[in-house]
Design an enzyme around this catalytic site. Structure first.
Site, PDB file in Angstrom:
ATOM      1  CG  MET A  43      -1.877  -1.235   1.164  1.00 54.01           C
ATOM      2  SD  MET A  43      -3.411  -1.033   2.061  1.00 54.01           S
ATOM      3  CE  MET A  43      -2.816  -0.757   3.701  1.00 54.01           C
ATOM      4  CG  HIS A  94       8.320   0.394   6.329  1.00 57.33           C
ATOM      5  ND1 HIS A  94       8.631  -0.951   6.301  1.00 57.33           N
ATOM      6  CD2 HIS A  94       6.972   0.469   6.490  1.00 57.33           C
ATOM      7  CE1 HIS A  94       7.522  -1.660   6.465  1.00 57.33           C
ATOM      8  NE2 HIS A  94       6.497  -0.822   6.566  1.00 57.33           N
ATOM      9  CD  GLU A  95      15.842  -1.121   4.753  1.00 49.71           C
ATOM     10  OE1 GLU A  95      15.802   0.051   4.307  1.00 49.71           O
ATOM     11  OE2 GLU A  95      16.382  -2.050   4.132  1.00 49.71           O
ATOM     12  CG  HIS A 146       6.983  -1.603   2.188  1.00 44.79           C
ATOM     13  ND1 HIS A 146       6.822  -0.472   2.950  1.00 44.79           N
ATOM     14  CD2 HIS A 146       5.774  -2.211   2.163  1.00 44.79           C
ATOM     15  CE1 HIS A 146       5.568  -0.391   3.352  1.00 44.79           C
ATOM     16  NE2 HIS A 146       4.912  -1.436   2.915  1.00 44.79           N
ATOM     17  CD  GLN A 157      -5.999  -3.908   2.704  1.00 49.74           C
ATOM     18  OE1 GLN A 157      -5.847  -4.374   1.582  1.00 49.74           O
ATOM     19  NE2 GLN A 157      -5.048  -3.992   3.622  1.00 49.74           N
ATOM     20  NE  ARG A 159      -3.009   1.624   9.787  1.00 52.00           N
ATOM     21  CZ  ARG A 159      -3.356   0.571   9.035  1.00 52.00           C
ATOM     22  NH1 ARG A 159      -2.647  -0.533   9.077  1.00 52.00           N
ATOM     23  NH2 ARG A 159      -4.402   0.627   8.232  1.00 52.00           N
TER      24      ARG A 159
HETATM   25  O1  PAF Z   1      -0.019  -5.754   3.666  1.00 52.38           O
HETATM   26  C1  PAF Z   1      -0.478  -4.859   2.912  1.00 52.38           C
HETATM   27  O2  PAF Z   1       0.163  -3.842   2.663  1.00 52.38           O
HETATM   28  C2  PAF Z   1      -1.849  -5.048   2.278  1.00 52.38           C
HETATM   29  O3  PAF Z   1      -2.712  -5.717   3.123  1.00 52.38           O
HETATM   30  C3  PAF Z   1      -1.783  -5.749   0.903  1.00 52.38           C
HETATM   31  C4  PAF Z   1      -1.243  -7.161   1.017  1.00 52.38           C
HETATM   32  C5  PAF Z   1      -0.905  -4.948  -0.048  1.00 52.38           C
HETATM   33  C6  PAF Z   1      -3.183  -5.836   0.284  1.00 52.38           C
HETATM   34  O4  PAF Z   1      -3.748  -4.572   0.100  1.00 52.38           O
END
Ligand code: PAF
Length: 294
Positions: A30, A34-35, A37, A61, A187
């Protein structure tokens, strides 16, 4: 690095890679990298010929009272960081591209989603599995990468892939932490300085439980007492849930007989943080080779 906003563009990119017999690694995100990802992207890069990353803040979600509108976004920064890691294509669809008018099909995993975050955030996992199933159908990856920080999400997605015979491998990567142990999360930017300090209580309580298991404590109620007491010692922290459940089915446990997932959701002020560890009696109580289980 190619940036695609439409499904047909990213499909074209994937088709060309497939025509060259290249394997495709996929990191759904999303954004607001950050590190954690970037670690997923690096893992994908090591194992796959081509890496695709999606950035999509998925409205499905988020609950009506949740932070969809406030969720941090910084596309230019994300683009630069992804390019630095060597990502080949970014897929950043607008909401209408993913959910055109009349969209009415959802993917739902039963059982596993009826506890932990599934109870605190009704509809959340239905939104996650729906968007992830769509993204898998669009990107057709050989492997997709998820962080262990969202352990329940990883388990739910693995179950969806197994149950629906989706032809890809789900790779779970250990949680990346700040030097003081706080799990990296987009967050975390919501935390003011005093809250940021208070947030350390999550990791501290996980470590206390690991130590208790290493010392021979297998009784789940007593382990949770240790965790809850530690969290209660921090005035800004309020427990949403603290539970120990079996792996990979997330059933309630009375005693640890094999690896169990200690999962926490804690509010620090208005910010809800999650974290977890795998309590493994056969492995000195610590996470160890945790991601084999998740
Ligand atoms: O973990 C997340 O960032 C989200 O839940 C995902 C897997 C990208 C789905 O929107």
């Amino acid at each position: 690095m190619l940036v695609c906003r439409t499904i047909s563009e990213i499909r074209g990119f994937v088709r060309q890679a497939r025509a060259r017999s290249q394997t495709i690694g996929f990191v759904p995100t999303m954004g607001y990298f950050h590190e954690g990802h970037l670690t997923l992207m690096r893992e994908a890069k090591k194992a796959c010929d081509v890496v695709v990353v999606s950035i999509f803040v998925n409205p499905l979600q988020f609950g009506p009272q949740e932070d969809f509108n406030e969720y941090p976004r910084d596309f230019e920064r994300d683009k630069r960081l992804a390019a630095e890691v060597g990502v080949d294509a970014l897929f950043t669809p607008p909401v209408e591209e993913m959910y055109p008018a009349g969209f009415s099909t959802h993917v739902e995993v039963a059982g596993l989603t009826q506890c932990l975050c599934g109870l605190s955030r009704p509809g959340h996992f239905r939104g996650v599995t729906t968007v992830v199933a769509k993204l898998f159908n669009i990107v057709l990856p050989d492997r997709a990468y998820f962080g262990q920080k969202d352990a329940q999400q990883a388990l739910v997605i693995k179950r969806m892939v197994r149950d629906l015979n989706m032809p890809l491998e789900i790779v779970t990567v250990p949680t990346v932490r700040e030097p003081d142990g706080l799990a990296m999360s987009s967050r975390n930017v919501y935390l003011g300085p005093r809250e940021r300090e208070a947030a350390r209580v999550l990791y501290r309580s996980l470590k206390l439980a690991e130590r208790a298991v290493a010392g021979g404590e297998m009784d789940v109620a007593r382990l949770l007492e240790i965790v809850r007491q530690e969290i209660a010692s921090e005035p800004l922290a309020q427990i949403d849930y603290a539970e120990i459940r079996s792996l990979p089915d997330l059933e309630p446990l009375a005693r640890l007989q094999g690896p169990g997932l200690l999962a926490l959701a804690v509010r620090i002020g208005k910010t809800r943080l999650i974290d977890n560890t795998i309590l493994n009696p056969g492995n000195s109580g610590g996470a160890g080779d945790a991601f084999n289980y998740v």
